[in-house]
Design an enzyme around this catalytic site. Structure first.
Site, PDB file in Angstrom:
ATOM      1  N   GLU A  25       0.832  -1.223   0.000  1.00  0.00           N
ATOM      2  CA  GLU A  25       0.000   0.000   0.000  1.00  0.00           C
ATOM      3  C   GLU A  25       0.859   1.264   0.000  1.00  0.00           C
ATOM      4  OE1 GLU A  25      -1.594   1.744   3.479  1.00  0.00           O
ATOM      5  OE2 GLU A  25      -1.109   0.040   4.750  1.00  0.00           O
ATOM      6  N   LYS A  86      -5.466  10.716   1.024  1.00  0.00           N
ATOM      7  CA  LYS A  86      -5.571   9.364   1.592  1.00  0.00           C
ATOM      8  C   LYS A  86      -6.821   8.730   0.992  1.00  0.00           C
ATOM      9  CE  LYS A  86      -6.817   7.052   5.895  1.00  0.00           C
ATOM     10  NZ  LYS A  86      -7.393   7.308   7.212  1.00  0.00           N
ATOM     11  N   ASP A 138     -17.031   4.643  14.222  1.00  0.00           N
ATOM     12  CA  ASP A 138     -15.803   4.660  13.427  1.00  0.00           C
ATOM     13  C   ASP A 138     -15.260   3.243  13.244  1.00  0.00           C
ATOM     14  OD1 ASP A 138     -13.521   5.238  12.090  1.00  0.00           O
ATOM     15  OD2 ASP A 138     -12.766   6.724  13.522  1.00  0.00           O
ATOM     16  N   ALA A 141     -13.144   1.057   6.677  1.00  0.00           N
ATOM     17  CA  ALA A 141     -13.583   0.353   5.457  1.00  0.00           C
ATOM     18  C   ALA A 141     -12.635  -0.792   5.113  1.00  0.00           C
ATOM     19  CB  ALA A 141     -13.678   1.334   4.287  1.00  0.00           C
ATOM     20  N   ASP A 142     -11.466  -0.842   5.774  1.00  0.00           N
ATOM     21  CA  ASP A 142     -10.578  -1.995   5.573  1.00  0.00           C
ATOM     22  C   ASP A 142     -11.323  -3.287   5.914  1.00  0.00           C
ATOM     23  OD1 ASP A 142      -8.623  -0.120   5.044  1.00  0.00           O
ATOM     24  OD2 ASP A 142      -7.412  -0.549   6.828  1.00  0.00           O
ATOM     25  N   LYS A 159      -3.365  -2.610  15.757  1.00  0.00           N
ATOM     26  CA  LYS A 159      -2.792  -1.641  16.675  1.00  0.00           C
ATOM     27  C   LYS A 159      -3.743  -1.356  17.826  1.00  0.00           C
ATOM     28  CE  LYS A 159       0.376   1.331  14.649  1.00  0.00           C
ATOM     29  NZ  LYS A 159       0.587   2.258  13.593  1.00  0.00           N
TER      30      LYS A 159
HETATM   31  N1  PSU Z   1      -2.521   1.589  10.694  1.00  0.00           N
HETATM   32  C1  PSU Z   1      -1.187   1.674  10.765  1.00  0.00           C
HETATM   33  N2  PSU Z   1      -0.510   2.308   9.783  1.00  0.00           N
HETATM   34  C2  PSU Z   1      -1.150   2.833   8.702  1.00  0.00           C
HETATM   35  C3  PSU Z   1      -2.571   2.711   8.627  1.00  0.00           C
HETATM   36  C4  PSU Z   1      -3.199   2.086   9.638  1.00  0.00           C
HETATM   37  O1  PSU Z   1      -0.605   1.213  11.710  1.00  0.00           O
HETATM   38  O2  PSU Z   1      -0.508   3.412   7.818  1.00  0.00           O
HETATM   39  C5  PSU Z   1      -3.278   3.237   7.424  1.00  0.00           C
HETATM   40  C6  PSU Z   1      -3.534   2.099   6.428  1.00  0.00           C
HETATM   41  O3  PSU Z   1      -3.426   2.610   5.118  1.00  0.00           O
HETATM   42  C7  PSU Z   1      -4.972   1.718   6.736  1.00  0.00           C
HETATM   43  C8  PSU Z   1      -5.548   3.051   7.049  1.00  0.00           C
HETATM   44  O4  PSU Z   1      -5.626   1.088   5.659  1.00  0.00           O
HETATM   45  O5  PSU Z   1      -4.564   3.735   7.799  1.00  0.00           O
HETATM   46  C9  PSU Z   1      -6.854   2.951   7.809  1.00  0.00           C
HETATM   47  O6  PSU Z   1      -7.444   4.201   7.875  1.00  0.00           O
HETATM   48  P1  PSU Z   1      -8.913   4.338   8.473  1.00  0.00           P
HETATM   49  O7  PSU Z   1      -8.791   3.944   9.920  1.00  0.00           O
HETATM   50  O8  PSU Z   1      -9.253   5.771   8.295  1.00  0.00           O
HETATM   51  O9  PSU Z   1      -9.784   3.399   7.704  1.00  0.00           O
HETATM   52 MN    MN Z   2     -12.459   5.781  10.320  1.00  0.00          MN
END
Ligand code: PSU
Ligand code: MN
Length: 303
Positions: A25, A86, A138, A141-142, A159
């Site tokens: 990614e 992003k 929250d 979408a992953d 994490k």
């Molecule tokens: N967690 C990490 N490092 C990252 C991300 C998440 O430890 O770089 C990034 C990844 O690209 C992940 C995104 O897909 O954040 C998730 O964002 P959101 O929580 O807004 O869906």
């Molecule tokens: Mn989010």
């Protein structure tokens, strides 16, 4: 071939000749780490994939197309440029149709990898169910993407900025197998521990590849989460990390950070307040994931 894809010749050659390819990614480069460590790491990760027998394909969006495999100059751009978008799933149509530079999250990278025909994807950490999601709603979408797209994800677990328990529940609801590589406990990115027993454990890349093949042969579409614990030498103390996370979450609340900015804000806050120690752990675990991901890709292509 999809007209919105721009596949790098090396990646195209590998896909055509059925050689193992590993997707990577770009949000982690643009929003996950500071320059120049981000670019150094991205290049090193590609090298680890190569050394372990697969072709790396870092994915990003620009010129109105989804690029699968970047040149070093393109990679450098994503590490250096300010204001790169992003891009998760909901952003893809906008960023592509508007010719914007977009770094892809786990969700968007998986989708593009799937269109290109890549089955294995390596990252650091996935998005998940946030702490307090019962009121904020929250949820990354992953997770919804992992429920539907058949690309395996290698990460260092989830994490602890997220609610790990709720994230595991969500993965179970969506039918996504969660395998921890080589230990019983599910890891939490900076730490090999999380307090949660992993739903599944496998000890070899060959067994993981066989599980992937079995899942998809059954017509069970969707991802498999492969949690690869951070190497013991780079592990960070969980109680110390928890303090930093609490502070980061409070700071996000005070500054009214919301939506897509939450995860990058917290990651950056932690990186700044742990004086680079977390960054070193991050780099080490990603390289380790790249090795394991490449090994799984090699085994999968053997089947
Ligand atoms: N967690 C990490 N490092 C990252 C991300 C998440 O430890 O770089 C990034 C990844 O690209 C992940 C995104 O897909 O954040 C998730 O964002 P959101 O929580 O807004 O869906
Ligand atoms: Mn989010």
């Amino acid at each position: 071939m999809n007209s919105l894809l721009e596949i790098h010749p090396e990646v195209k050659e590998a896909l055509t000749n059925k050689k193992p390819v590993v997707a990577l990614e770009s949000t982690i480069i643009s929003h996950g780490m500071p320059y120049p460590k981000n670019v150094e790491t991205a290049l090193a990760v590609e090298e680890v994939v190569r050394t372990n027998g697969a072709v790396p394909a870092t994915i990003a969006i620009f010129n109105g197309k989804c690029y699968v495999g970047l040149t070093n100059e393109q990679l450098e751009y994503f590490g250096k440029a300010k204001g790169v978008w992003k891009v998760s799933l909901r952003d893809m149509p906008y960023v592509i149709s508007q010719n914007i530079y977009g770094a892809t999250t786990v969700a968007a990278t998986m989708r593009i990898a799937d269109i290109a025909g890549i089955k294995i994807f390596v990252t650091g950490g996935i998005g998940g169910v946030h702490r307090g999601a019962e009121t904020s709603m929250d949820i990354s979408a992953d997770l919804t993407e992992m429920a539907q797209t058949s690309v395996a994800v290698v990460s260092a677990g989830v994490k602890s900025i997220l609610d790990i328990g709720l994230t595991l529940e969500y993965l179970e609801t969506k039918g996504i197998p969660v395998i921890t590589y080589g230990q019983d406990e599910f890891p939490s990115f900076y730490s090999r521990k999380s307090g949660f027993t992993s739903p599944l454990r496998l000890d070899t890349a060959a067994e993981i590849a066989l599980l992937l093949d079995t899942k998809w042969k059954l017509g069970l579409t969707g991802s498999v989460l492969i949690a690869n614990p951070v190497p013991a030498e780079q592990e960070m103390a969980t109680d110390e990390m928890e303090l930093h996370i609490q502070k980061a979450l409070n700071a996000a609340k005070e500054k009214n950070i919301s939506g897509k900015n939450v995860t990058p804000f917290i990651l950056q806050y932690i990186a700044e307040h742990t004086k680079g120690e977390s960054l070193e752990a991050n780099i080490a675990l990603i390289k380790h994931n790249a090795k394991v991901g490449a090994e799984i890709a090699v085994e999968y292509h053997r089947i």
